[in-house]
Scaffold this motif. Structure first.
Motif, PDB file in Angstrom:
ATOM      1  N   ARG A  27       0.837  -1.220   0.000  1.00  0.00           N
ATOM      2  CA  ARG A  27       0.000   0.000   0.000  1.00  0.00           C
ATOM      3  C   ARG A  27       0.866   1.261   0.000  1.00  0.00           C
ATOM      4  NH1 ARG A  27      -4.819  -2.685   1.738  1.00  0.00           N
ATOM      5  NH2 ARG A  27      -4.207  -4.863   1.523  1.00  0.00           N
ATOM      6  N   LEU A  28       1.955   1.239  -0.764  1.00  0.00           N
ATOM      7  CA  LEU A  28       2.839   2.397  -0.800  1.00  0.00           C
ATOM      8  C   LEU A  28       2.281   3.518  -1.666  1.00  0.00           C
ATOM      9  CD1 LEU A  28       6.370   0.756  -1.075  1.00  0.00           C
ATOM     10  CD2 LEU A  28       5.216   1.643   0.954  1.00  0.00           C
ATOM     11  N   LEU A  29       1.582   3.160  -2.730  1.00  0.00           N
ATOM     12  CA  LEU A  29       1.075   4.161  -3.663  1.00  0.00           C
ATOM     13  C   LEU A  29      -0.326   4.630  -3.314  1.00  0.00           C
ATOM     14  CD1 LEU A  29       2.354   2.594  -7.011  1.00  0.00           C
ATOM     15  CD2 LEU A  29       3.410   4.399  -5.652  1.00  0.00           C
ATOM     16  N   VAL A  30      -1.136   3.741  -2.763  1.00  0.00           N
ATOM     17  CA  VAL A  30      -2.520   4.067  -2.391  1.00  0.00           C
ATOM     18  C   VAL A  30      -2.695   3.691  -0.921  1.00  0.00           C
ATOM     19  CG1 VAL A  30      -4.957   3.769  -2.922  1.00  0.00           C
ATOM     20  CG2 VAL A  30      -3.250   3.553  -4.748  1.00  0.00           C
ATOM     21  N   PRO A  31      -2.522   4.629  -0.001  1.00  0.00           N
ATOM     22  CA  PRO A  31      -2.619   4.315   1.428  1.00  0.00           C
ATOM     23  C   PRO A  31      -4.020   3.841   1.808  1.00  0.00           C
ATOM     24  CG  PRO A  31      -1.591   6.455   1.064  1.00  0.00           C
ATOM     25  CD  PRO A  31      -2.159   6.030  -0.244  1.00  0.00           C
ATOM     26  N   PRO A  32      -4.113   2.957   2.791  1.00  0.00           N
ATOM     27  CA  PRO A  32      -5.422   2.479   3.234  1.00  0.00           C
ATOM     28  C   PRO A  32      -6.157   3.522   4.065  1.00  0.00           C
ATOM     29  CG  PRO A  32      -3.705   1.569   4.616  1.00  0.00           C
ATOM     30  CD  PRO A  32      -3.004   2.331   3.527  1.00  0.00           C
ATOM     31  N   HIS A  33      -7.455   3.335   4.198  1.00  0.00           N
ATOM     32  CA  HIS A  33      -8.273   4.179   5.075  1.00  0.00           C
ATOM     33  C   HIS A  33      -8.326   3.527   6.457  1.00  0.00           C
ATOM     34  CE1 HIS A  33     -10.528   6.284   1.599  1.00  0.00           C
ATOM     35  NE2 HIS A  33      -9.477   5.665   1.111  1.00  0.00           N
ATOM     36  N   THR A  34      -8.566   4.349   7.476  1.00  0.00           N
ATOM     37  CA  THR A  34      -8.738   3.848   8.836  1.00  0.00           C
ATOM     38  C   THR A  34     -10.211   3.931   9.220  1.00  0.00           C
ATOM     39  OG1 THR A  34      -6.512   4.563   9.481  1.00  0.00           O
ATOM     40  CG2 THR A  34      -8.084   4.128  11.252  1.00  0.00           C
ATOM     41  N   TYR A  35     -10.777   2.788   9.594  1.00  0.00           N
ATOM     42  CA  TYR A  35     -12.192   2.716   9.963  1.00  0.00           C
ATOM     43  C   TYR A  35     -12.284   2.529  11.477  1.00  0.00           C
ATOM     44  CZ  TYR A  35     -12.940   2.194   4.980  1.00  0.00           C
ATOM     45  OH  TYR A  35     -12.956   2.410   3.619  1.00  0.00           O
ATOM     46  N   VAL A  36     -13.030   3.431  12.130  1.00  0.00           N
ATOM     47  CA  VAL A  36     -13.079   3.478  13.600  1.00  0.00           C
ATOM     48  C   VAL A  36     -14.494   3.210  14.088  1.00  0.00           C
ATOM     49  CG1 VAL A  36     -12.703   4.935  15.625  1.00  0.00           C
ATOM     50  CG2 VAL A  36     -11.174   5.129  13.649  1.00  0.00           C
ATOM     51  N   ALA A  77     -11.895   3.288  21.594  1.00  0.00           N
ATOM     52  CA  ALA A  77     -12.413   2.904  20.272  1.00  0.00           C
ATOM     53  C   ALA A  77     -11.552   1.788  19.698  1.00  0.00           C
ATOM     54  CB  ALA A  77     -12.424   4.110  19.330  1.00  0.00           C
ATOM     55  N   ARG A  78     -12.110   1.161  18.659  1.00  0.00           N
ATOM     56  CA  ARG A  78     -11.380   0.145  17.896  1.00  0.00           C
ATOM     57  C   ARG A  78     -11.241   0.611  16.449  1.00  0.00           C
ATOM     58  NH1 ARG A  78     -14.381  -5.375  18.556  1.00  0.00           N
ATOM     59  NH2 ARG A  78     -16.227  -4.082  18.249  1.00  0.00           N
ATOM     60  N   PHE A  79     -10.260   0.034  15.741  1.00  0.00           N
ATOM     61  CA  PHE A  79     -10.065   0.454  14.349  1.00  0.00           C
ATOM     62  C   PHE A  79      -9.516  -0.702  13.522  1.00  0.00           C
ATOM     63  CE2 PHE A  79      -5.774   0.830  15.935  1.00  0.00           C
ATOM     64  CZ  PHE A  79      -4.971   0.551  14.837  1.00  0.00           C
ATOM     65  N   TYR A  80      -9.650  -0.568  12.216  1.00  0.00           N
ATOM     66  CA  TYR A  80      -8.915  -1.419  11.282  1.00  0.00           C
ATOM     67  C   TYR A  80      -8.597  -0.596  10.044  1.00  0.00           C
ATOM     68  CZ  TYR A  80     -13.312  -2.266   8.649  1.00  0.00           C
ATOM     69  OH  TYR A  80     -14.466  -2.124   7.920  1.00  0.00           O
ATOM     70  N   LYS A  81      -7.625  -1.066   9.274  1.00  0.00           N
ATOM     71  CA  LYS A  81      -7.198  -0.349   8.062  1.00  0.00           C
ATOM     72  C   LYS A  81      -7.510  -1.193   6.831  1.00  0.00           C
ATOM     73  CE  LYS A  81      -3.542   2.379  10.245  1.00  0.00           C
ATOM     74  NZ  LYS A  81      -2.118   2.783  10.198  1.00  0.00           N
TER      75      LYS A  81
END
Length: 318
Positions: free
Chosen positions: A215-224, A277-281
């Motif tokens: 994911r170097l070119l398109v960073p992931p989103h963080t979902y909380v 809170a909890r999160f994932y990417k």
């Protein structure tokens, strides 16, 4: 068609014919396999399957229920290695064969300039490459449509779909052609140019695949999700495998600090450690096009740079 363009066609017609044959074969297999997919979907066998990453199971046996997507994945794999094939077997000999045999001197002695000699060959090869790669990408997209992003099909982030479809296939093919053409001009022997092209195009393909996974070119989103509330569904997202917990100060910690799926134990653990809170990417499905256009810009830009370098070196190397 006459002059240097006619000669270019004479030299490239076998390669163009092989490409046309591959395209026809791909269309025939795609039509047959896609028809089978449609029949299976219309049979009602998959009606109970929900979209998402989890496998759909047969009600009687509990075994995973999937469409026959293996031939589709083969086409995706072909599209991924297409720049290597075009670069090695079309790009490297494009100028390299005449240069090795010395036949370019005969052509130039007939009144054609170096620019005309190069332009006729490269333009014909590039036009054929665009047509072939674009149509193969189109066949993949059409074939993929019934099985796209379904538990019984092929998700957008799987390698054969992400790197074997869309405009990046065309840009990658042009990059392979440009790399092979430049190396054919620089190397003294066609065989050496083919080997160098194999290394260059293969390394570039692997580098982009690694960049996708990292994911170097398109960073992931963080979902909380706040507290122990259910996390947003993964659905069609491409998970990074990163899950965790967030403190009141905003620090992100590993999920194993409170390794409970839900309930009172999770709540007690989060309270004890100060987690709020909890999160994932993950990358959402819409990032498919971000990956596509990023790859297209990189590969297309490299193709332009290599082509310009070839033009600038023509006078020195011939």
């Amino acid at each position: 068609m006459k002059g240097s363009l006619w000669l270019a066609w004479r030299q490239q017609r076998v390669s163009a014919g092989i490409g046309a044959l591959v395209l026809v074969l791909a269309v025939v297999i795609a039509a047959y396999s896609r028809s089978g997919m449609q029949d299976a979907l219309h049979s009602g066998l998959f009606d109970h399957c929900a979209p998402g990453p989890l496998h759909c199971s047969r009600s009687a046996t509990g075994m995973p229920l999937t469409l026959d997507i293996e031939p589709l994945q083969y086409l995706g794999a072909l599209n991924i290695v297409l720049p290597v094939i075009i670069g090695v077997f079309w790009g490297a000999p494009l100028l390299g064969r005449d240069r090795e045999l010395g036949t370019h001197r005969l052509v130039l002695a007939q009144g054609a300039s170096r620019g005309q000699w190069f332009a006729s060959r490269f333009a014909l090869a590039a036009a054929t490459t665009i047509a072939l790669s674009g149509l193969l990408a189109g066949v993949f997209a059409w074939w993929w449509q019934p099985a796209a992003d379904r538990s019984y099909g092929l998700f957008w982030y799987e390698t054969t779909a992400l790197s074997g479809s869309g405009p990046r296939v065309v840009a990658a093919a042009l990059f392979g052609l440009a790399a092979g053409t430049l190396l054919g001009l620089l190397a003294r022997r066609v065989l050496a140019a083919m080997g160098l092209t194999l290394l260059a195009t293969g390394a570039m393909s692997l580098l982009l695949l690694w960049m996708h996974w990292a994911r170097l070119l398109v960073p992931p989103h963080t979902y909380v999700s706040a507290g122990i509330a259910p996390k947003p569904l993964m659905g069609e997202k491409w998970s990074t495998g990163t899950y965790g917990l967030i403190t009141g100060s905003g620090r992100h910690d590993d999920v194993m600090n409170c390794a409970f799926p839900s309930g009172a134990q999770l709540k007690e653990c989060m309270t004890a450690h100060g987690y709020v809170a909890r999160f994932y990417k993950a990358n959402p499905a819409g990032d498919y096009w971000t990956f596509q256009w990023t790859d297209t810009a990189i590969l297309g830009g490299l193709a332009v740079v290599l082509t310009v370098a070839t033009v600038l070196l023509l006078r020195r190397r011939l």
